[in-house]
Motif scaffolding. Structure first.
Motif, mmCIF file in Angstrom:
data_model
loop_
_atom_site.group_PDB
_atom_site.id
_atom_site.type_symbol
_atom_site.label_atom_id
_atom_site.label_comp_id
_atom_site.label_asym_id
_atom_site.label_seq_id
_atom_site.Cartn_x
_atom_site.Cartn_y
_atom_site.Cartn_z
ATOM 1 N N UNK A 15 52.417 46.500 28.029
ATOM 2 C CA UNK A 15 51.369 45.677 29.144
ATOM 3 C C UNK A 15 51.337 44.343 29.020
ATOM 4 N N UNK A 16 50.859 44.025 27.649
ATOM 5 C CA UNK A 16 50.452 42.378 27.198
ATOM 6 C C UNK A 16 51.539 41.799 26.717
ATOM 7 N N UNK A 23 54.222 38.313 35.734
ATOM 8 C CA UNK A 23 53.374 37.323 36.232
ATOM 9 C C UNK A 23 54.253 36.551 37.579
ATOM 10 N N UNK A 25 54.691 37.317 42.127
ATOM 11 C CA UNK A 25 54.151 38.181 43.473
ATOM 12 C C UNK A 25 55.618 39.121 43.791
ATOM 13 N N UNK A 35 52.553 41.719 40.108
ATOM 14 C CA UNK A 35 51.782 41.682 39.165
ATOM 15 C C UNK A 35 50.579 42.771 39.204
ATOM 16 N N UNK A 39 49.914 46.274 36.618
ATOM 17 C CA UNK A 39 48.524 46.698 35.975
ATOM 18 C C UNK A 39 48.541 48.234 36.354
ATOM 19 N N UNK A 43 48.400 51.650 33.829
ATOM 20 C CA UNK A 43 47.141 52.639 33.850
ATOM 21 C C UNK A 43 47.845 53.858 33.877
ATOM 22 N N UNK B 71 44.071 36.919 40.828
ATOM 23 C CA UNK B 71 44.581 37.862 39.671
ATOM 24 C C UNK B 71 43.932 37.802 38.573
ATOM 25 N N UNK B 74 42.073 40.880 37.304
ATOM 26 C CA UNK B 74 42.537 42.182 36.870
ATOM 27 C C UNK B 74 42.173 42.403 35.398
ATOM 28 N N UNK B 77 39.928 46.042 35.012
ATOM 29 C CA UNK B 77 40.443 47.324 34.602
ATOM 30 C C UNK B 77 41.243 47.351 33.547
ATOM 31 N N UNK B 78 42.142 46.211 33.107
ATOM 32 C CA UNK B 78 43.026 46.132 32.148
ATOM 33 C C UNK B 78 42.244 46.308 30.755
ATOM 34 N N UNK B 81 40.901 50.090 30.622
ATOM 35 C CA UNK B 81 42.062 51.239 30.290
ATOM 36 C C UNK B 81 42.720 51.063 28.850
ATOM 37 N N UNK B 224 47.646 35.394 43.870
ATOM 38 C CA UNK B 224 48.116 36.718 43.713
ATOM 39 C C UNK B 224 49.080 36.765 41.989
ATOM 40 N N UNK B 225 48.697 35.620 41.424
ATOM 41 C CA UNK B 225 49.342 35.406 40.015
ATOM 42 C C UNK B 225 48.309 34.750 39.062
ATOM 43 N N UNK B 226 48.645 34.987 37.747
ATOM 44 C CA UNK B 226 47.853 34.092 37.086
ATOM 45 C C UNK B 226 47.964 32.769 36.846
ATOM 46 N N UNK B 236 44.099 35.744 29.599
ATOM 47 C CA UNK B 236 43.995 37.007 30.075
ATOM 48 C C UNK B 236 44.119 37.712 28.842
ATOM 49 N N UNK B 237 45.361 37.639 28.113
ATOM 50 C CA UNK B 237 45.623 38.585 26.958
ATOM 51 C C UNK B 237 44.404 38.413 26.019
ATOM 52 N N UNK B 240 41.110 40.404 27.386
ATOM 53 C CA UNK B 240 41.593 41.882 27.481
ATOM 54 C C UNK B 240 41.454 42.452 26.091
ATOM 55 N N UNK B 277 40.747 54.052 36.340
ATOM 56 C CA UNK B 277 40.531 52.764 36.414
ATOM 57 C C UNK B 277 41.139 52.359 37.538
ATOM 58 N N UNK B 278 42.331 53.194 38.151
ATOM 59 C CA UNK B 278 43.099 52.786 39.326
ATOM 60 C C UNK B 278 42.479 52.539 40.637
ATOM 61 N N UNK B 281 41.789 49.192 41.856
ATOM 62 C CA UNK B 281 42.603 48.728 42.915
ATOM 63 C C UNK B 281 42.121 48.332 44.164
#
Lengths: 66, 494
Positions: A15-16, A23, A25, A35, A39, A43, B71, B74, B77-78, B81, B224-226, B236-237, B240, B277-278, B281
């Protein structure tokens, strides 16, 4: 730690680790931008992997230790 | 009284009734009170751990973040989970040790592992420090939800006070049993409300989920993106990973783990929880819909996006149910947090100061502590301003400083000792406090508080220094620790 538990690293690495490739659309999958789908996908994968680990983990054999 | 307020009130009374009724048939001793006599099976443990997903912070903050930051939201939830994945390996070890040594709180666990009362005290203080802001966030969220959903009939302050009174009452009477029973009601409500809103709103306004995202893409593709910098991929990493590591160190989550009836219950839960965690969304869908439908909420007002959009879309009776669900997302986590702080302090301070205290005395003291913490949290809720956001990052960064001591305590032979662990924790905590105070000055130059909430570099840097100090001090004090062991052995012989 038995070998099957090494699978627990997979969600972290997958995932990471692959995040830079995820990353974006497009393409849309299941109505979600890529993206967000990424996620959601992990899950579900985390659950699947945990199910596999649980099934093959020797710690879960026999009766619950007290 | 309007119809939505009536519905919210009914659910409040129902929660109080369930919370009090939960006590029935239990002889209340400390173990029953704190960890439900270690008797909770898969179902209750699932609800109590899942209770940490749907707090008011995720309910309002999750949609609010998607609304204002896109984004980056996110991450919530990341980390949750991934914490569950980690839990499969981690929490059965904690449970096993605690069961064997009759441990019912996090400070006790550390005190026992490091054979040091001071260690227990440090952990108890740190845990309470980290918990109060969390309780404050729940009470504040509760105030926002009830006041919005009652169309202003109840002020946020009044709502926070009523919520605090209800939660304090049933926690004092039933302990963690009360939380477990109200959690059933809460999870049922939140499931229905979140799925309904998350599907209905995109279809109602945009004709579907993909069309909604395409509308957002056309207007604000960056949502919609980082981002390339700021809330970027590296942010983000690191966020998380840090939060996933800290998740089970939060005193209330730790305590829920202890209330399980077995290791297998905990492992089974780890399988199902990531799927749960879904549901977040759907919370994001609402936040994204709000970007297009109610633009212009600035800063902290982004947290209102879910409620504002719902009010614009639905009749008051629907708002009543949404408000009731929101109310419960505040009550249940707040109740477990109150318990965790109170039991930790009772066990690590009161029992040390008054070793002769009976079970009854301990129960009385932990109830008094619950009232005390409630009052403190309420005062901070009413008087505190936006500093909450800073308290929030501080509490997460603080609690994660326990990670090195926890992880080193797991193997049979611990490579660090209590001196190293304690100085490491203190070093980490001091750095977090210092950096947070410095950040306050930086925050005044930054537009909007949320960016500060999520600037977690503080926690990571503090953690690295913490690890370094822990190992160096442990190595330097090795001979002291060894001498002590010999002394203990001599004592045993003589």
């Amino acid at each position: 730690m038995n070998a099957i538990k090494l699978l627990l690293f997979v969600p972290f690495l997958g995932f990471l680790g692959l995040l830079p490739y995820a990353n974006k659309i497009e393409p849309y999958i299941l109505g979600m931008p890529f993206l967000l789908f990424w996620v959601a996908f992990w899950m579900v994968m985390a659950s699947v992997i945990l199910m596999i680990v649980y099934k093959f983990d020797p710690d879960n054999k026999g009766s619950d230790p007290e | 009284m309007n119809i939505s307020l009536l519905i919210i009130s009914i659910f409040l009374v129902l929660a109080l009734y369930l919370g009090i009724k939960a006590r029935k048939g239990k002889d209340m001793d400390m173990e029953q009170f704190a960890v439900g006599g270690r008797g909770f099976g898969t179902f209750f443990i699932f609800l109590l751990i899942a209770g940490e997903i749907y707090t008011t912070f995720t309910f309002l903050g999750g949609s609010g973040w998607a609304y204002s930051k896109g984004a980056a939201a996110y991450y919530v939830p990341a980390y949750i989970f991934l914490a569950y994945v980690l839990s499969y390996w981690l929490v059965p070890k904690i449970w096993r040790y605690s069961k064997r040594h009759s441990i019912i709180s996090q400070p006790e666990y550390f005190a026992s592992k490091y054979k040091s009362r001071s260690m227990g005290m440090i952990v108890a203080v740190l845990g309470s420090l980290a918990l109060v802001p969390y309780i404050v966030i729940q009470l504040k969220g509760l105030g926002i939800i009830v006041s919005e959903a009652s169309y202003g009939a109840i002020s946020p302050v009044a709502a926070s006070v009523i919520g605090a009174v209800v939660v304090t009452t049933y926690v004092m009477i039933s302990g963690i049993h009360g939380s477990a029973w109200t959690a059933i009601l809460k999870d049922f409500m939140i499931l229905v409300v979140v799925i309904f809103l998350g599907i209905y709103i995109p279809f109602h306004y945009f004709g579907g989920i993909q069309p909604m995202f395409e509308t957002v893409q056309a207007a604000k593709p960056e949502m919609l993106v980082l981002a390339d910098h700021g809330l970027s991929q590296s942010w983000f990493v690191s966020t998380v990973l840090l939060n996933a590591l800290g998740f089970y160190l939060l005193p209330q989550t730790f305590m829920v783990v202890l209330s399980s009836n077995g290791e297998r219950t905990l492992r089974k839960n780890a399988i199902a929880l990531p799927l749960y965690t879904l549901l977040l969304l759907f919370v994001f869908f609402i936040g994204y819909a709000a970007i297009m439908e109610i633009p212009g909420l600035q800063g902290a007002d982004g947290d209102l996006s879910l409620l504002r959009l719902a009010i614009q879309t639905f009749d008051p009776w629907v708002i009543g149910f949404i408000g009731a669900a929101g109310l419960l997302t505040a009550l249940v986590p707040a109740s477990v947090m109150l318990m965790a702080a109170s039991v930790g302090l009772t066990n690590s301070f009161f029992k040390v100061l008054v070793p002769s205290a009976s079970e009854t005395h301990q129960l009385i003291v932990s109830r008094l502590i619950i009232i005390g913490i409630s009052i403190i949290a309420l005062i901070v809720t009413v008087t505190g301003g936006e500093a909450l956001a800073i308290l929030n990052i501080m509490s997460y960064s603080l609690i994660t400083q326990l990670a090195p001591a926890l992880f080193c305590s797991l193997p049979k032979n611990n490579i660090i000792n209590k001196y190293g662990a304690m100085t490491g924790i203190l070093a980490g905590v001091l750095i977090v406090l210092y950096a947070t105070i410095a950040d306050v000055k930086v925050a005044t130059f930054l537009p909007g508080i949320p960016q500060v909430i999520n600037d977690i570099s503080t926690g990571v840097i503090a953690l690295l220094i913490n690890i370094l100090v822990t190992f160096i001090v442990s190595a330097l004090t090795k001979h002291i620790a060894m001498q002590e062991n010999e002394m203990n052995d001599l004592n045993k012989i003589s």
